[in-house]
Each structure stands twice: as C-alpha cells, then as structure tokens.
Write a protein that holds these residues in place. Sequence first.
Motif, PDB file in Angstrom:
ATOM      1  N   GLY A   7      59.410  35.441   7.233  1.00  0.00           N
ATOM      2  CA  GLY A   7      58.172  36.166   6.975  1.00  0.00           C
ATOM      3  C   GLY A   7      57.199  36.173   8.133  1.00  0.00           C
ATOM      4  O   GLY A   7      56.217  36.890   8.113  1.00  0.00           O
ATOM      5  N   ALA A   8      57.463  35.376   9.151  1.00  0.00           N
ATOM      6  CA  ALA A   8      56.565  35.338  10.307  1.00  0.00           C
ATOM      7  C   ALA A   8      56.902  36.498  11.235  1.00  0.00           C
ATOM      8  O   ALA A   8      58.062  36.849  11.405  1.00  0.00           O
ATOM      9  N   PRO A   9      55.885  37.104  11.836  1.00  0.00           N
ATOM     10  CA  PRO A   9      56.163  38.218  12.746  1.00  0.00           C
ATOM     11  C   PRO A   9      56.837  37.718  14.023  1.00  0.00           C
ATOM     12  O   PRO A   9      56.644  36.577  14.439  1.00  0.00           O
ATOM     13  N   ASP A  10      57.654  38.586  14.615  1.00  0.00           N
ATOM     14  CA  ASP A  10      58.271  38.251  15.894  1.00  0.00           C
ATOM     15  C   ASP A  10      57.209  38.382  16.976  1.00  0.00           C
ATOM     16  O   ASP A  10      56.568  39.421  17.104  1.00  0.00           O
ATOM     17  N   LEU A  11      56.984  37.327  17.719  1.00  0.00           N
ATOM     18  CA  LEU A  11      56.002  37.350  18.783  1.00  0.00           C
ATOM     19  C   LEU A  11      56.719  37.519  20.112  1.00  0.00           C
ATOM     20  O   LEU A  11      57.691  36.840  20.390  1.00  0.00           O
ATOM     21  N   GLN A  12      56.225  38.434  20.899  1.00  0.00           N
ATOM     22  CA  GLN A  12      56.797  38.666  22.213  1.00  0.00           C
ATOM     23  C   GLN A  12      55.760  38.274  23.252  1.00  0.00           C
ATOM     24  O   GLN A  12      54.569  38.500  23.066  1.00  0.00           O
ATOM     25  N   TYR A  13      56.240  37.708  24.348  1.00  0.00           N
ATOM     26  CA  TYR A  13      55.350  37.364  25.440  1.00  0.00           C
ATOM     27  C   TYR A  13      54.893  38.649  26.116  1.00  0.00           C
ATOM     28  O   TYR A  13      55.691  39.527  26.389  1.00  0.00           O
ATOM     29  N   LYS A  14      53.606  38.760  26.334  1.00  0.00           N
ATOM     30  CA  LYS A  14      53.070  39.910  27.056  1.00  0.00           C
ATOM     31  C   LYS A  14      52.353  39.398  28.287  1.00  0.00           C
ATOM     32  O   LYS A  14      51.539  38.481  28.200  1.00  0.00           O
ATOM     33  N   ASP A  15      52.665  39.998  29.406  1.00  0.00           N
ATOM     34  CA  ASP A  15      51.951  39.671  30.628  1.00  0.00           C
ATOM     35  C   ASP A  15      50.715  40.565  30.680  1.00  0.00           C
ATOM     36  O   ASP A  15      50.771  41.717  31.094  1.00  0.00           O
ATOM     37  N   TYR A  16      49.611  40.040  30.177  1.00  0.00           N
ATOM     38  CA  TYR A  16      48.399  40.831  30.081  1.00  0.00           C
ATOM     39  C   TYR A  16      47.869  41.250  31.454  1.00  0.00           C
ATOM     40  O   TYR A  16      47.213  42.278  31.573  1.00  0.00           O
ATOM     41  N   TYR A  17      48.139  40.457  32.454  1.00  0.00           N
ATOM     42  CA  TYR A  17      47.730  40.841  33.810  1.00  0.00           C
ATOM     43  C   TYR A  17      48.485  42.094  34.240  1.00  0.00           C
ATOM     44  O   TYR A  17      47.908  43.013  34.821  1.00  0.00           O
ATOM     45  N   ALA A  18      49.773  42.147  33.940  1.00  0.00           N
ATOM     46  CA  ALA A  18      50.585  43.324  34.287  1.00  0.00           C
ATOM     47  C   ALA A  18      50.126  44.546  33.495  1.00  0.00           C
ATOM     48  O   ALA A  18      50.113  45.662  34.029  1.00  0.00           O
ATOM     49  N   VAL A  19      49.751  44.347  32.246  1.00  0.00           N
ATOM     50  CA  VAL A  19      49.263  45.461  31.422  1.00  0.00           C
ATOM     51  C   VAL A  19      48.054  46.104  32.093  1.00  0.00           C
ATOM     52  O   VAL A  19      47.936  47.326  32.128  1.00  0.00           O
ATOM     53  N   LEU A  20      47.175  45.277  32.653  1.00  0.00           N
ATOM     54  CA  LEU A  20      45.981  45.794  33.318  1.00  0.00           C
ATOM     55  C   LEU A  20      46.221  46.114  34.792  1.00  0.00           C
ATOM     56  O   LEU A  20      45.351  46.702  35.437  1.00  0.00           O
ATOM     57  N   GLY A  21      47.374  45.718  35.313  1.00  0.00           N
ATOM     58  CA  GLY A  21      47.689  46.016  36.709  1.00  0.00           C
ATOM     59  C   GLY A  21      46.895  45.189  37.700  1.00  0.00           C
ATOM     60  O   GLY A  21      46.561  45.672  38.790  1.00  0.00           O
ATOM     61  N   VAL A  22      46.587  43.958  37.331  1.00  0.00           N
ATOM     62  CA  VAL A  22      45.843  43.068  38.223  1.00  0.00           C
ATOM     63  C   VAL A  22      46.667  41.805  38.486  1.00  0.00           C
ATOM     64  O   VAL A  22      47.509  41.433  37.667  1.00  0.00           O
ATOM     65  N   PRO A  23      46.420  41.142  39.612  1.00  0.00           N
ATOM     66  CA  PRO A  23      47.142  39.891  39.871  1.00  0.00           C
ATOM     67  C   PRO A  23      46.651  38.770  38.959  1.00  0.00           C
ATOM     68  O   PRO A  23      45.542  38.842  38.407  1.00  0.00           O
ATOM     69  N   LYS A  24      47.461  37.741  38.808  1.00  0.00           N
ATOM     70  CA  LYS A  24      47.087  36.607  37.957  1.00  0.00           C
ATOM     71  C   LYS A  24      45.885  35.845  38.505  1.00  0.00           C
ATOM     72  O   LYS A  24      45.282  35.058  37.796  1.00  0.00           O
ATOM     73  N   THR A  25      45.535  36.104  39.738  1.00  0.00           N
ATOM     74  CA  THR A  25      44.376  35.460  40.355  1.00  0.00           C
ATOM     75  C   THR A  25      43.115  36.325  40.231  1.00  0.00           C
ATOM     76  O   THR A  25      42.094  36.014  40.832  1.00  0.00           O
ATOM     77  N   ALA A  26      43.180  37.395  39.451  1.00  0.00           N
ATOM     78  CA  ALA A  26      42.063  38.339  39.336  1.00  0.00           C
ATOM     79  C   ALA A  26      40.832  37.669  38.731  1.00  0.00           C
ATOM     80  O   ALA A  26      40.932  36.845  37.823  1.00  0.00           O
ATOM     81  N   SER A  27      39.678  38.063  39.233  1.00  0.00           N
ATOM     82  CA  SER A  27      38.412  37.558  38.699  1.00  0.00           C
ATOM     83  C   SER A  27      38.072  38.324  37.421  1.00  0.00           C
ATOM     84  O   SER A  27      38.681  39.352  37.111  1.00  0.00           O
ATOM     85  N   GLN A  28      37.078  37.833  36.692  1.00  0.00           N
ATOM     86  CA  GLN A  28      36.629  38.530  35.488  1.00  0.00           C
ATOM     87  C   GLN A  28      36.142  39.941  35.826  1.00  0.00           C
ATOM     88  O   GLN A  28      36.369  40.881  35.064  1.00  0.00           O
ATOM     89  N   ALA A  29      35.510  40.103  36.973  1.00  0.00           N
ATOM     90  CA  ALA A  29      35.022  41.420  37.392  1.00  0.00           C
ATOM     91  C   ALA A  29      36.183  42.377  37.650  1.00  0.00           C
ATOM     92  O   ALA A  29      36.117  43.556  37.277  1.00  0.00           O
ATOM     93  N   GLU A  30      37.250  41.883  38.270  1.00  0.00           N
ATOM     94  CA  GLU A  30      38.426  42.719  38.528  1.00  0.00           C
ATOM     95  C   GLU A  30      39.123  43.114  37.228  1.00  0.00           C
ATOM     96  O   GLU A  30      39.577  44.252  37.073  1.00  0.00           O
TER      97      GLU A  30
END
Length: 79
Positions: A7-30
């Motif tokens: 009954g639990a939903p399948d959770l997939q890892y999402k690279d949220y940085y890739a979704v936004l097209g920014v590096p993992k070192t991006a600042s909050q402003a970026e």
Amino acid sequence: MAGGRPGAPDLQYKDYYAVLGVPKTASQAEIKKAFRKLARQHHPDAKPGDVVSEQRFKEVNEANEVLSVPTMLKLVQAG
C-alpha cells in the motif's frame, strides 16, 4: 510495488538540482533564479493544453519546494 510495504507508494529518487538545471553547489539565489525561469517557461497559462509542459511545471515546483526549505535541502544533500 518495488520492495516497499504493501500500500505504500513507490518512491523514486529525484535529482532536484538536475530538474532545475543547477549544480549541487548552487546558492539559494541561483536555485530561485532557475526556478522562476523554468516556471515561467512551463506555466500552464503560457502553454494551455500542453500536458508535457504541465508535468514539467509540477516537477519544477516540487524541486523548488524541496530545495528552498533549508531542512529539506539538508536531507537531499545527505541522501
């Protein structure tokens, strides 16, 4: 269902940085700048009836929600 509890939903890892097209070192402003650009580009009002763009808009919103909250950001960086 892939190995979770019944009954639990399948959770997939999402690279949220890739979704936004920014590096993992991006600042909050970026992150904010990338979110705003993509949100304008894929907003349902800008492309009425475009299902793919609407789905992309939802992904961009989710990424922004996670990366703009410091406690969520720490979980993503740790994970």
